[in-house]
Structures are given as structure tokens and as C-alpha cells.
Design an enzyme around this catalytic site. Structure first.
Site, PDB file in Angstrom:
ATOM      1  CB  THR A 115      -0.815  -0.078   1.074  1.00 15.45           C
ATOM      2  OG1 THR A 115      -1.909   1.206   1.099  1.00 15.45           O
ATOM      3  CG2 THR A 115      -0.210   0.116   2.414  1.00 15.45           C
ATOM      4  CG  ASN A 116      -0.598   4.708  -1.273  1.00 13.79           C
ATOM      5  OD1 ASN A 116      -1.250   5.492  -0.303  1.00 13.79           O
ATOM      6  ND2 ASN A 116      -1.049   4.274  -2.247  1.00 13.79           N
ATOM      7  NE  ARG A 117       5.867   6.442   4.569  1.00 12.65           N
ATOM      8  CZ  ARG A 117       6.906   7.129   4.722  1.00 12.65           C
ATOM      9  NH1 ARG A 117       7.081   8.258   4.851  1.00 12.65           N
ATOM     10  NH2 ARG A 117       7.999   6.360   4.882  1.00 12.65           N
TER      11      ARG A 117
END
Length: 396
Positions: free
Chosen positions: A207-209
């Protein structure tokens, strides 16, 4: 808020002390403020304090009628351009939701036809109680704006959800609601938010932030402006608004299918989500056991949602985002052109003051003619207000 007539209702919570600051800020922003206080509120702060700040008499008793030519609670109810209940206790919220009028606050509120904003404050157990949540939903269904409580230190001596948001944030949200009322009325807007997740096995994912805060702020701003909003979200943030329909998703494929399914019936698509660029080529149906010092994953591209959706485009207005760490304007302009976007919002996520998970942002608004506006570092709610104004102008 300049020259607005605002009725401020203060009820029996320790958070009533914050309403003194709120009253002062409303006045500082040009409003004429009249205050109505419950008996419980007067146990925490005095009517004299509000009278001193507002230069108006404070209404504390339904049967106190100094002017024989008017009925005071009806006069206040019809005088106000806007009504704010802050703090709003669980008791007050329950009365509002059920049409009860048994004290000075509830009686005056029941007679008030103008827009209402409710700012809850209470213990976390009271807030989570199914009765309170049912009452909150009823108020929202009735078109009342709820400024949700936050996590923070409560009077009971521990941190939990139920703390009234700060006066400065209330002012910010009130300004947004006032400025944007109905300017997008009749429009259908599709907003994506959050960072998608791509599974590796049943317990791991890529995923990402992205927190989803920007997308949620945009969805709320559009809804407050009268638009019917569908929020397709990969975030678990909470939002509740009578004009917002929520469709949760997880993966980039989920988001693509959700967007494709709603795009034909929408006027505007705002792609604020941070969609994963890659996913695992092979997803294990069992947890991958730790074996050795390295684990090799082969990644493949995820679908390009904007590229795919452009094939369906008819007359829709499409807004994209470019979160960059270098060559912000050059990279953003390239994306605008390649994705055939009508508008692009570019932000530098290498700056930790405005990057992922921050409450603030700084945006360069770009169209086919280049950058036409760059904001200061300001709240995502404020930036969303600017976007709503731009949309209203361009859609017209």
C-alpha cells in the site's frame, strides 16, 4: 460570516468554556451573536461572560419575557441566519432528534427554521451509545450539519473520542459551510479517496501512506455545497453526511470497477485517491512462511483508472491529483495532458508539513493553460473550498 446573525446555543458540558472563545471568534469574523444557555451550561460558565463578549442579552429562561411586544424564543429563532449548538450534549441532541421542547434551548431550537450546525461534546461511552448514534443520524437526515467530536483528553481523565473540536476548527468549518451552501446544487460528483492495498498473501499487502484526508475533505465540501456525492474510498476514516453515499473498496481493481460503474451518471470525477501503481503478480492463498533472508516478489502494473475512464468520457469534468517529490509542475503538467484531464491539483509530498497524513496541504491548480493558482500551506478543508468554487465557475 460578516454581518451574519448567529444564534449560539451553549449546553451543559465542561466544553462550554470553549464556547466563550467561539463566540469571540464569531464576532471577530463580523457576526452579530446572541447566546442561549441551558441550566446545565450555567453551572460551568456564566451568562455575564457571554453578555460581555457579545454585547447582547443572554437568553436563559423560556418564561423571561421583558418585552411584551415579542416572544423572546420566537424572536431569536427567526432573527438568526445561522444556528450553532456548541457544545451539544447527548441530552440536547436527543431532544433535537425527537422534537422535544422542554427547556429554553430545545424550545428555541424547535422554533428555528434556519440552518443548524451541531458540535457534540460528551464522554466516549455516551457518544458510542446506539441511541446517540441513532439521534445523530436523524439530525443528519434532517439536513443538520454535525461537526464530529475528536479523540482527545476528556474530563474523566483519559483520552478517547468525544472531545469537542477546537473553536478555531469550528470557525473554519462554519466558514466552509456558509461559503458553499448550494453552489453545486443539482450536480452529481464522484470522489475517490485513500490508498488502495494490493494483497501478497492473506496477511500481507502493498500500500502507500495516503490517509484519505484530502478526498474526504473534498467530498464533505462538495456535499456542503449541495452536490450529491458518491465517495469511493480505500480509507477507513469515518464520514457521515446526508449528501454523501459511501462505497468502500480495497484494491485498485475494486476502485476501477466502482468508478466505471458510477461514471456515466456523474457530472464530475475527482480522483483524489492514491491508487497503487503495482501489485503482486502472484497472490498466495496461504501465508508465506519466513524462509531465508530474502523474499522475491514480482510486481506488475495495476490498471490506470484515469486512462480507462477516459474511454467512457462524455461531458464529465475530470479532476486529477499529482503527488510528486520532484519537478512538481513539469510532472503534473505531463499527467494533465496524458490523462486528458480538465483540472489537476499538484502537491509536493516530500514536504512533511503537507505530505501524506498531514491536516494541511499546498496545491498548485493546473489546467491546459498552466498553473492558474497556488495556495499557501493551509488546511485541506480550505483547499477543498477553493476547489468547490472553481468547479462551480467552470461547470457554469
Amino acid at each position: 460570516m460578516k454581518n451574519m446573525k448567529i444564534a449560539l446555543y451553549v449546553t451543559g458540558s465542561i466544553a462550554a468554556y470553549k464556547s466563550l472563545t467561539l463566540a469571540r471568534l464569531l464576532i471577530k469574523n463580523g457576526a452579530d451573536v446572541r447566546v442561549v444557555m441551558s441550566n446545565g451550561a450555567q453551572k460551568f460558565v456564566t451568562p455575564l461572560a457571554f453578555q460581555t463578549l457579545t454585547k447582547n442579552n443572554v437568553f436563559i429562561d423560556t418564561f423571561d419575557e421583558p418585552n411584551p411586544k415579542e416572544i423572546t424564543h420566537i424572536d431569536i429563532a427567526t432573527w438568526s441566519d445561522l444556528t450553532i449548538v456548541a457544545p451539544a450534549t447527548a441530552n440536547t441532541i436527543a431532544k433535537m432528534a425527537n422534537g422535544i421542547a422542554d427547556d429554553v434551548v430545545s424550545t428555541t431550537l424547535l422554533a428555528t427554521p434556519t440552518k443548524k450546525i451541531v458540535v457534540p461534546a460528551m464522554n466516549n461511552n455516551m457518544w458510542d451509545n446506539c441511541s446517540t448514534q441513532r439521534n445523530i443520524k436523524q439530525l443528519e437526515d434532517d439536513g443538520i450539519n454535525i461537526l464530529y467530536p475528536t479523540d482527545g483528553f476528556l474530563a474523566e481523565g483519559y483520552a478517547a473520542k468525544g472531545r469537542m473540536i477546537e473553536p478555531e476548527e469550528i470557525i473554519q468549518k462554519v466558514q466552509q459551510i456558509v461559503a458553499q451552501t448550494e453552489i453545486l446544487s443539482g450536480k452529481k460528483i464522484l470522489v475517490t479517496a485513500g490508498g488502495t492495498s494490493e494483497p501478497i498473501d492473506p496477511v500481507r499487502y502493498i500500500t502507500n501512506r495516503s490517509s484519505g484526508k484530502m478526498g474526504y475533505a473534498i467530498a464533505e465540501a462538495c456535499a456542503n455545497a449541495g452536490a450529491k456525492v458518491k465517495l469511493i474510498t480505500a480509507s477507513d476514516m469515518k464520514i457521515s453526511h446526508p449528501n454523501i453515499e459511501i462505497e468502500p473498496v480495497i484494491t485498485s481493481n475494486d476502485m476501477l470497477e466502482a468508478v466505471k460503474g458510477s461514471f456515466d451518471s456523474t457530472d464530475v470525477l475527482i480522483m483524489a485517491a492514491a491508487v497503487s501503481d503495482y501489485k503482486s503478480e502472484i497472490v498466495s492463498d496461504q501465508k508465506i512462511k519466513k524462509n531465508g533472508d530474502y523474499l522475491e516478489l514480482r510486481l506488475k502494473k495495476t490498471p490506470d483508472i484515469l486512462k480507462e475512464i477516459s474511454k467512457q468520457k462524455n461531458n464529465q469534468f475530470i479532476v486529477g491529483f499529482a503527488a510528486e517529490t520532484q519537478d512538481l509542475i513539469a510532472n503534473a503538467t505531463k499527467k494533465l495532458e496524458s490523462k486528458k484531464l480538465d483540472l489537476l491539483l499538484a502537491n509536493d509530498v516530500s514536504n512533511d508539513k503537507i505530505g501524506f497524513n498531514s491536516d494541511d496541504n499546498q496545491i498548485s491548480f493546473i489546467d491546459k493553460n498552466g498553473v492558474f493558482e497556488k495556495t499557501n500551506i493551509e488546511s485541506k478543508a480550505s483547499i477543498s473550498s477553493k476547489l468547490v468554487k472553481i468547479l462551480s465557475e467552470r461547470l457554469d
